[in-house]
Write an enzyme that holds these catalytic residues in place. Structure first.
Site, PDB file in Angstrom:
ATOM      1  N   HIS A  84      -4.231   3.765   8.106  1.00  0.00           N
ATOM      2  CA  HIS A  84      -3.023   3.126   8.601  1.00  0.00           C
ATOM      3  C   HIS A  84      -1.952   4.151   8.924  1.00  0.00           C
ATOM      4  O   HIS A  84      -1.794   5.138   8.215  1.00  0.00           O
ATOM      5  CB  HIS A  84      -2.444   2.202   7.541  1.00  0.00           C
ATOM      6  N   GLU A 104       0.844  -1.192   0.000  1.00  0.00           N
ATOM      7  CA  GLU A 104       0.000   0.000   0.000  1.00  0.00           C
ATOM      8  C   GLU A 104       0.875   1.235   0.000  1.00  0.00           C
ATOM      9  O   GLU A 104       2.088   1.152   0.191  1.00  0.00           O
ATOM     10  CB  GLU A 104      -0.991  -0.020   1.171  1.00  0.00           C
TER      11      GLU A 104
END
Lengths: 383, 294
Positions: free
Chosen positions: B250, B212
């Site tokens: 995140h 990611e």
């Protein structure tokens, strides 16, 4: 969690670092009385979570109280890179001989803390890093060992500061490291760190980002949380403890896990739609969390369809399904909802949803199918 | 064959007596994992559905011969739990807990390296690890993974890890081991650790890697793949369309200043010969093509 300059300075002050006297002002009148109390000359500084304040006209020198009045009037309400100025920091002006740069942050590649110190402060450190990398003295600090005074001395010696600044700089970087570690900061940065004509090393600016995960041992950080810039949607989501980022499109997104939520945003874009938001309901999402998420999305007037994308690990399918049913009972949802449900207890979840399906609540077998359906519905509403 | 864990792995659940620890500890046992004990200093001598509870990992290891542990302790207690596991003789620590302060992670990562170099940590903030049909440690739904091989999976994101397993299962492709390394700033196990282990594992013939945006772990992995891997890799990077400067959930997923963008990561991976999909389904299809051509 980003702090305003004045919050960062107060944070540094707790760790014994030298900062200038100053006061926060929300109005021109408060700015003027702060200046009267402090004694001119002062600096009038816009407090926003953005760099480039000086270039945008948000930082001004005021020789007199009249100057303060003028600058405060101009700066309050100013738009600095999309951030409107609502508060000022009025600070006693300092005489500057030299400008340095000092910071600590985590080097994720090295998995150690990285200290950076440069004699070329007062400018974008990224520019210095690219054009003259040797001008930045670096130190990797092992978090299990900490920063010793000896190591700090060698590091500071490598930065080629004015010799009269070295002792003061060592003292400040030691305190800066303590603030960084004990304060659980992601970033502490002083730019510029100045040398005054009377040879004092002094903190003239403060950029501090705190780790939100550390709040359990810093209950006082709640006051910083209250001053985080959020739009109305983000504020509502934050109040419900949801991870939400506002975007510009028309497809509302609810997903579990940051990766899946990001991926959902990607897929909506790829099939020709525009996501209205990123919303991660996290692990352990229950009926309350789902209901809260739907409420937040429902209050966004741009939303024309909602895509709920759940893959069950920690979140169980029947909890998700019950949450949706309960939320639908609680809130009058305007936009049609497309659900994709897989993973732990997905079948139980689908069985709960099945009887409730209609032209406002649909279920699709895959992420791509559901994204296409949600985008089609959003576009149909636009037309 | 597999990496890190198999049917012989005996696991202690730190926090077994809590609601999450109990739920997943029992679920993992039902899957076939050798769940041989739990820890809770206040409940030593008790049991959870027949699983003995010990005061600490040292006692648990002595009594059971466990080599792995799984942490379901709240964030504030994770640092102590990790050190208890390492000092107690655990060699593979899986930490599911999310919200651990980055300074704690940096500290125990370096303390383990210095004082317990033979201990490997996975996580924190990860879904765990599953060797399908043999051992499932963590919160992965076991039924979405097809046992066998020839594919190994390594992923930085929890739910995308499940998505990857699911995509392969739909295509009737088996998995040797699936490792969720977690999205936190200081993951105990890196992409490269897993890629190296898969390269050395004879049963793994190809690797699927899910990354990611944010940080440089994917770029470092691309460099490793280019220089050290002979096995084919397919990949997907989440956050392709994330606006710059926005922090998306995140701790790891932040894009700033053109560094750590999905485009930069995909380019580095393509340059290393990796087949890059634009969504998880496409990455699964690319992997199916790789497997079909073997």
């Amino acid at each position: 969690m980003d702090l305003f300059e004045y919050q960062g300075k107060q944070f540094f002050k707790q760790f014994g670092m030298p900062i200038s006297d100053g006061e926060v002002a929300f109005t021109v009148q408060e700015a003027v009385s702060a200046a009267e109390q402090l004694g001119t000359p002062v600096m009038v500084k816009a407090q926003v979570h953005s760099g480039g304040r000086g270039k945008a006209g948000g930082v001004k020198f005021a020789a007199t109280v009249d100057d303060v009045q003028e600058h405060a009037t101009n700066i309050l309400g100013l738009d600095i890179n999309g951030h409107i100025v609502h508060r000022l920091w009025i600070e006693k002006a300092s005489d500057i001989s030299e400008e340095y740069y000092a910071s600590f942050t985590l080097d994720r590649s090295a998995k150690k803390h990285l200290g950076m110190l440069s004699a070329e402060g007062g400018v974008e450190i990224e520019t210095v890093a690219v054009e003259n990398p040797d001008a930045i003295s670096k130190i990797h600090v092992d978090p299990a060992v900490g920063l010793t005074r000896e190591a700090a001395q060698v590091w500071v010696d490598g930065a080629n500061l004015n010799p009269v600044a070295v002792e003061g700089a060592v003292d400040i970087v030691m305190k800066l490291y303590t603030a960084y570690v004990e304060g659980d900061a992601d970033l502490v940065e002083i730019n510029p760190l100045i040398l005054t004509p009377d040879n004092r090393v002094h903190v003239l600016d403060a950029k501090v980002t705190l780790d939100v995960n550390s709040v359990f041992r810093h209950p006082d950080y709640a006051e910083f949380d209250e001053t985080q810039p959020r739009d109305e949607r983000e504020e509502a989501a934050h109040a419900k403890g949801l991870q939400y980022v506002g975007l510009e499109g028309s497809v509302g997104v609810i997903a579990n896990g940051a990766g899946l939520a990001m991926s959902t945003v990607d897929v909506i874009n790829q099939v020709g739609g525009k996501p209205a938001n990123f919303l991660d309901i996290g692990g352990g999402a229950n009926a309350d969390v789902m209901a809260g998420a739907l409420e937040v999305i429902n209050n966004d007037p741009e939303v024309e369809s909602i895509f709920i994308n759940i893959f069950g690990g920690i979140t169980r399918g029947e909890e998700v399904a019950n949450g949706i049913i309960e939320a639908l009972n609680r809130v009058d949802i305007d936009a049609p909802i497309v659900i994709r449900l897989d993973g732990t207890n997905a079948e139980e979840g689908r069985a709960i949803l099945e009887p409730a399906l209609n032209d406002k609540l649909m279920m699709e077998p895959t992420m791509l199918d559901a994204a296409r359906k949600a985008v089609e519905l959003a576009k149909g509403a636009d037309a | 064959m597999s990496i890190f864990v198999d049917s012989d792995t005996k696991v202690i659940y730190q926090g077994l007596t809590g609601s999450q620890g109990r739920y997943y500890g029992l679920l993992n046992r039902e899957y076939g994992t050798q769940v041989v004990g739990g820890t809770n200093p206040k409940k030593a001598g008790e049991d959870v559905d027949g699983i003995p509870v010990f005061a600490n990992c040292a006692d648990a290891v002595e009594a059971t011969g466990a080599t792995a542990s799984c942490i379901f302790i709240p964030a504030a207690g994770v640092y102590s739990a990790v050190m208890d596991a390492a000092q107690g003789g655990i060699k593979f620590i899986v930490c599911i807990t999310e919200g651990v302060p980055a300074h704690d992670e940096a500290k125990f990562y370096n303390e383990l390296k210095a004082q317990h170099p033979d201990v490997q940590m996975l996580g924190p903030n990860c879904p765990g690890i599953i060797t399908p049909g043999q051992c499932n440690i963590g919160i992965t739904a076991g039924h979405i993974a097809k046992p066998g091989g020839p594919v190994g999976i390594v992923s930085r994101s929890g739910t995308l890890t499940y998505q990857a397993l699911y995509e392969l299962q739909q295509k009737d492709i088996g998995v040797t081991t699936c490792v969720g390394i977690g999205g936190d700033p200081v993951p105990g196990t890196s992409f490269i650790d897993c890629l190296a282990a898969f390269e050395a594992d004879p049963a793994t013939k190809a690797v699927m890697m899910i990354g990611e945006i944010g940080g440089s772990a994917e770029e470092e992995a691309a460099d490793y793949i280019k220089n050290h891997m002979t096995k084919p890799v397919s990949s997907y990077i989440a956050g392709v369309t994330a606006p710059p400067g926005k922090k998306m959930g995140h701790a790891g997923a932040i894009v700033s200043g053109g560094k750590g963008t999905a485009d930069a990561k995909m380019e580095a991976l393509r340059d290393a010969g990796v087949k890059v999909g634009l969504n998880p389904t496409e990455a699964g299809e690319l992997m199916a093509e790789i497997v079909a051509s073997m």
